[in-house]
Write an enzyme that holds these catalytic residues in place. Structure first.
Site, PDB file in Angstrom:
ATOM      1  N   ASP A  27       0.807  -1.175  -0.015  1.00  0.00           N
ATOM      2  CA  ASP A  27      -0.015   0.089  -0.113  1.00  0.00           C
ATOM      3  C   ASP A  27       0.776   1.226  -0.098  1.00  0.00           C
ATOM      4  O   ASP A  27       1.923   1.177   0.459  1.00  0.00           O
ATOM      5  CB  ASP A  27      -0.673  -0.064   1.071  1.00  0.00           C
ATOM      6  CG  ASP A  27      -1.751   1.205   1.516  1.00  0.00           C
ATOM      7  OD1 ASP A  27      -2.602   1.600   0.468  1.00  0.00           O
ATOM      8  OD2 ASP A  27      -1.575   1.764   2.364  1.00  0.00           O
ATOM      9  N   ASP A  29      -0.271   5.194   0.974  1.00  0.00           N
ATOM     10  CA  ASP A  29      -0.405   6.243   2.063  1.00  0.00           C
ATOM     11  C   ASP A  29      -0.186   5.037   3.322  1.00  0.00           C
ATOM     12  O   ASP A  29      -1.200   4.433   3.479  1.00  0.00           O
ATOM     13  CB  ASP A  29      -1.595   7.016   1.879  1.00  0.00           C
ATOM     14  CG  ASP A  29      -1.645   7.971   0.597  1.00  0.00           C
ATOM     15  OD1 ASP A  29      -1.348   8.897   0.851  1.00  0.00           O
ATOM     16  OD2 ASP A  29      -2.025   7.470  -0.346  1.00  0.00           O
ATOM     17  N   ASP A 190      -1.948  -1.210   5.967  1.00  0.00           N
ATOM     18  CA  ASP A 190      -1.987  -0.486   7.339  1.00  0.00           C
ATOM     19  C   ASP A 190      -3.616  -0.171   7.672  1.00  0.00           C
ATOM     20  O   ASP A 190      -4.069   0.417   8.562  1.00  0.00           O
ATOM     21  CB  ASP A 190      -1.555   0.982   7.145  1.00  0.00           C
ATOM     22  CG  ASP A 190      -2.275   2.091   6.435  1.00  0.00           C
ATOM     23  OD1 ASP A 190      -2.852   1.717   5.171  1.00  0.00           O
ATOM     24  OD2 ASP A 190      -2.409   3.082   6.663  1.00  0.00           O
TER      25      ASP A 190
END
Length: 241
Positions: A27, A29, A190
């Site tokens: 991922d 961000d 996240d």
């Protein structure tokens, strides 16, 4: 429990490590890059131009994770779920995009361990992809500016396919690209978006605790391991041919 197995707090069964895989998807961000300050700056500049009060960085950070349109809506309503007036949103979105484009990587930097982790993954022979919900117009310039783009064989943004995370489509697309089975792919993310997508696709999933999980503790997520950095992830996986 032996050193090759781990009881993850979010699972009831032991996972045997190292997990044998062929490719790793990461991922953007909150996992590769700490983008919150620049995202929040653009949101507050947008609110200023609209005559609305600014929001704290921590508040805007909790709004990150489902793409820029959702971030704009949440910033306008100061809520995770409320919908703004359609006319206001239509006016606000291009203002946000302009401000974010002008300050895309003023403060954005890779998290500690990212460069070291990517180098280790490359050295170990893993195929790498980046999958994000951020629009391609921002994704590719960010990866170039932070010298990360060359690590990835494929980059899928939020507008690359008809569906984005938490839908499994991007992960399954990556599997097809790499010509592997979903169980041979690891996603490192996240957020809840990442775990839902990974479970739906049948992929392995590691989570970092430092990212943007809408203000929730990453230890609550349904993941195979919580890792402190990308570099730590390399100790829990093994390349298979």
């Amino acid at each position: 429990m032996n050193q090759n197995s781990l009881q993850c707090a979010c699972r009831t069964t032991e996972i045997e490590f190292p997990i044998q895989i062929k490719a790793v998807v990461i991922d953007l961000d909150g996992t590769l890059l700490d983008t919150a300050t620049d995202l929040a700056f653009a949101a507050n500049k947008m609110l200023q131009e609209l005559g609305k009060p600014e929001l704290p960085l921590a508040t805007i950070q909790s709004f990150i994770g489902k793409g820029i349109q959702k971030l704009v809506k949440r910033s306008l309503t100061n809520s995770l779920e409320d919908e703004p007036d359609l006319e206001l949103f239509s006016k606000a979105l291009p203002i946000y995009e302009r401000n974010y484009g002008e300050h895309l990587y003023t403060h954005t930097r890779p998290y500690p361990g990212v460069i070291e982790g990517l180098n280790a993954l490359k050295e170990d022979g893993f195929q790498l992809a980046c999958i994000t919900n951020k629009a391609e117009a921002f994704t590719l310039p960010l990866l170039r500016a932070t010298n990360l783009l060359s690590y990835f064989e494929i980059v899928l943004s939020g507008d690359s396919l008809p569906k984005k995370k938490p839908d499994p489509m991007p992960l399954l697309h990556a599997c097809k690209h790499f010509q592997i089975e979903p169980c041979e792919l690891l996603l490192i993310g996240d957020s809840l978006n990442d775990t839902i997508a990974a479970r739906a696709a049948g992929c392995n999933i590691f989570c970092v605790p430092y990212g943007y999980n809408e203000g929730r503790d990453a230890h609550e997520l349904d993941c195979d391991a919580i890792i402190s950095s990308l570099l730590e992830a390399t100790k829990l996986i093994k390349k298979i041919n």
